[in-house]
Write a protein that holds these residues in place. Structure first.
Motif, mmCIF file in Angstrom:
data_model
loop_
_atom_site.group_PDB
_atom_site.id
_atom_site.type_symbol
_atom_site.label_atom_id
_atom_site.label_comp_id
_atom_site.label_asym_id
_atom_site.label_seq_id
_atom_site.Cartn_x
_atom_site.Cartn_y
_atom_site.Cartn_z
ATOM 1 N N LEU A 131 44.731 43.286 45.120
ATOM 2 C CA LEU A 131 46.030 42.682 45.403
ATOM 3 C C LEU A 131 47.147 43.717 45.254
ATOM 4 N N TYR A 132 47.028 44.618 44.285
ATOM 5 C CA TYR A 132 48.041 45.669 44.123
ATOM 6 C C TYR A 132 48.078 46.577 45.357
ATOM 7 N N ILE A 133 46.939 46.811 45.964
ATOM 8 C CA ILE A 133 46.918 47.603 47.197
ATOM 9 C C ILE A 133 47.689 46.880 48.305
ATOM 10 N N GLN A 134 47.534 45.549 48.378
ATOM 11 C CA GLN A 134 48.312 44.760 49.340
ATOM 12 C C GLN A 134 49.814 44.891 49.080
ATOM 13 N N VAL A 135 50.173 44.797 47.801
ATOM 14 C CA VAL A 135 51.590 44.900 47.420
ATOM 15 C C VAL A 135 52.145 46.262 47.828
ATOM 16 N N SER A 136 51.400 47.311 47.528
ATOM 17 C CA SER A 136 51.846 48.665 47.856
ATOM 18 C C SER A 136 52.031 48.840 49.356
ATOM 19 N N LYS A 137 51.124 48.267 50.127
ATOM 20 C CA LYS A 137 51.198 48.377 51.588
ATOM 21 C C LYS A 137 52.463 47.699 52.129
ATOM 22 N N ILE A 138 52.724 46.470 51.645
ATOM 23 C CA ILE A 138 53.920 45.754 52.100
ATOM 24 C C ILE A 138 55.185 46.489 51.645
ATOM 25 N N SER A 172 43.656 37.893 33.167
ATOM 26 C CA SER A 172 42.515 36.998 32.949
ATOM 27 C C SER A 172 41.184 37.735 33.029
ATOM 28 N N GLY A 173 41.242 39.052 33.247
ATOM 29 C CA GLY A 173 40.038 39.875 33.212
ATOM 30 C C GLY A 173 39.438 40.207 34.561
ATOM 31 N N ASN A 174 40.059 39.767 35.642
ATOM 32 C CA ASN A 174 39.531 40.028 36.980
ATOM 33 C C ASN A 174 40.174 41.310 37.529
ATOM 34 N N ILE A 175 39.738 42.445 37.016
ATOM 35 C CA ILE A 175 40.360 43.732 37.339
ATOM 36 C C ILE A 175 40.157 44.110 38.806
ATOM 37 N N LYS A 176 38.962 43.861 39.317
ATOM 38 C CA LYS A 176 38.640 44.265 40.694
ATOM 39 C C LYS A 176 39.566 43.582 41.697
ATOM 40 N N GLU A 177 39.715 42.260 41.578
ATOM 41 C CA GLU A 177 40.575 41.538 42.517
ATOM 42 C C GLU A 177 42.044 41.896 42.297
ATOM 43 N N LEU A 194 55.188 37.828 45.126
ATOM 44 C CA LEU A 194 54.265 36.794 44.650
ATOM 45 C C LEU A 194 52.834 37.320 44.560
ATOM 46 N N ILE A 195 52.425 38.153 45.516
ATOM 47 C CA ILE A 195 51.093 38.762 45.433
ATOM 48 C C ILE A 195 51.015 39.658 44.196
ATOM 49 N N ASN A 196 52.102 40.372 43.916
ATOM 50 C CA ASN A 196 52.141 41.208 42.717
ATOM 51 C C ASN A 196 51.965 40.371 41.456
ATOM 52 N N SER A 197 52.648 39.223 41.411
ATOM 53 C CA SER A 197 52.514 38.348 40.239
ATOM 54 C C SER A 197 51.094 37.812 40.111
ATOM 55 N N ARG A 198 50.480 37.475 41.250
ATOM 56 C CA ARG A 198 49.084 37.012 41.213
ATOM 57 C C ARG A 198 48.167 38.128 40.683
ATOM 58 N N ALA A 199 48.417 39.360 41.107
ATOM 59 C CA ALA A 199 47.608 40.483 40.633
ATOM 60 C C ALA A 199 47.694 40.606 39.114
ATOM 61 N N LEU A 200 48.904 40.423 38.593
ATOM 62 C CA LEU A 200 49.100 40.521 37.151
ATOM 63 C C LEU A 200 48.370 39.403 36.412
ATOM 64 N N VAL A 201 48.380 38.209 36.993
ATOM 65 C CA VAL A 201 47.655 37.076 36.404
ATOM 66 C C VAL A 201 46.154 37.367 36.372
ATOM 67 N N LEU A 202 45.627 37.844 37.497
ATOM 68 C CA LEU A 202 44.196 38.123 37.571
ATOM 69 C C LEU A 202 43.799 39.247 36.622
ATOM 70 N N TRP A 203 44.641 40.254 36.524
ATOM 71 C CA TRP A 203 44.372 41.348 35.591
ATOM 72 C C TRP A 203 44.326 40.827 34.159
#
Length: 333
Positions: free
Chosen positions: A158-165, A149-154, A138-147
């Motif tokens: 979130l992708y770093i969180q996904v990678s860690k988990i 919508s133009g929010n690359i930084k956030e 779900l965090i991965n999906s949120r990252a894709l949504v934010l990307w």
């Protein structure tokens, strides 16, 4: 005697019904088994079994359809089944499967450019996630949504969180997903060598776990990078196998992207491009998928063929106004 015959007939009837139910449950189990390695096969089986289901089994049929429709990009089927599942909020298995349903809804909303509503759905899904794997997805999906919508930084955070988990739970699949998506972000930043590194990692991992849908995606992106970097020998080595895999995959956007990439290879290799191929490029442009993919193709491939396309302005979205979405917004199940 009549009573005995009646009992025999009734028992025979119940036996037939029971056998039919068991057979259907076995098919549903087979459908679930195919979801991971070949979701297109799951879709075919779902169509075949639909008319033989009980009302209880129909809930699980729609749930399986949602899970098969996401990787195969069957958006119309996805939307209809999500609506059915939301209306079945009193089903005994609903709450347990709520993160899966809301995840699929978030993906559908994202692909329809309802980014605000997609994030609402995914945040709600995270509230009910009960495993690290669900949280990661779900965090991965949120990252894709934010990307998108133009929010690359956030999105990167979130992708770093996904990678860690993913590393914590040894989930190679989602390590691959993150690498693939970071590769796409690198393309947009014109960091093509970095993108190649990400896509190679994603492809190696997808091959290690035999996930065909992921392999088609990562390899298609890697082939695209090979064309842009003029690594034509590498393209020739990888292309035949991926072309065969993509041909058997029911995703028009991936097929169209691979065709554009192949014609890009021909142009870079100084091969003649036929009139028929140019016509097909024009005809398949609208099948490339998202606005972002079309923009990438226009920037990097269209000039190779002397073709030009004007991207339509993205229309301003009115709020997603399905009545049942109010339940998602309140997030009280």
């Amino acid at each position: 005697m009549k009573t005995l015959m009646y009992l025999i007939l009734m028992l025979s009837h119940f036996s037939i019904v029971s056998n039919q139910s068991n057979n259907t449950n076995e098919i549903l189990k087979e459908i679930e088994d195919f979801l991971y390695v070949k979701p297109s096969r799951s879709l075919l089986l779902l169509d075949k079994v639909k008319n033989s289901l009980s009302s209880e089994q129909m809930f699980h049929w729609h749930l399986l359809l949602v899970r098969a429709a996401v990787p195969t990009n069957q958006l119309d089927k996805l939307n209809k089944s999500i609506a059915v599942l939301i209306h079945e909020k009193n089903h005994p298995d609903f709450k347990e499967n709520l993160p899966t349903i809301l995840s699929a809804l978030g993906i559908w909303l994202r692909k329809k450019s309802y980014y605000y509503e997609a994030d609402i759905s995914l945040k709600c899904a995270l509230k009910y996630a009960n495993t690290k794997k669900q949280t990661m997805m779900l965090i991965n999906s949120r990252a894709l949504v934010l990307w998108n919508s133009g929010n690359i930084k956030e999105a990167k955070a979130l992708y770093i969180q996904v990678s860690k988990i993913a590393k914590e739970i040894n989930n190679i699949n989602y390590q691959s997903v993150v690498n693939n998506n970071l590769g796409l972000i690198a393309i947009e930043a014109d960091e093509l060598t970095l993108a190649k590194q990400f896509f190679k990692k994603a492809l190696d991992n997808y091959q290690a776990i035999a996930k065909r849908s992921g392999e088609v995606t990562a390899a298609g992106n890697l082939l695209f990078i090979f064309v842009l970097l003029d690594e034509l020998v590498n393209f020739q080595r990888l292309y035949p196998r991926i072309e065969r895999m993509t041909a058997g995959y029911p995703n028009k956007s991936k097929k169209s992207f691979l065709f554009w990439t192949y014609i890009g290879f021909k142009a870079k290799n100084n091969e003649k491009i036929t009139t028929e191929e140019l016509d097909k490029l024009t005809k398949t442009f609208h099948q490339l998928g998202t606005y972002r993919v079309k923009a990438t193709v226009i920037k990097h491939l269209s000039p190779l063929f002397g073709l030009s396309f004007a991207l339509e302005a993205q229309p301003k979205k009115v709020p997603f106004n399905q009545d049942w979405f109010k339940l998602v917004q309140s997030c009280q199940w």
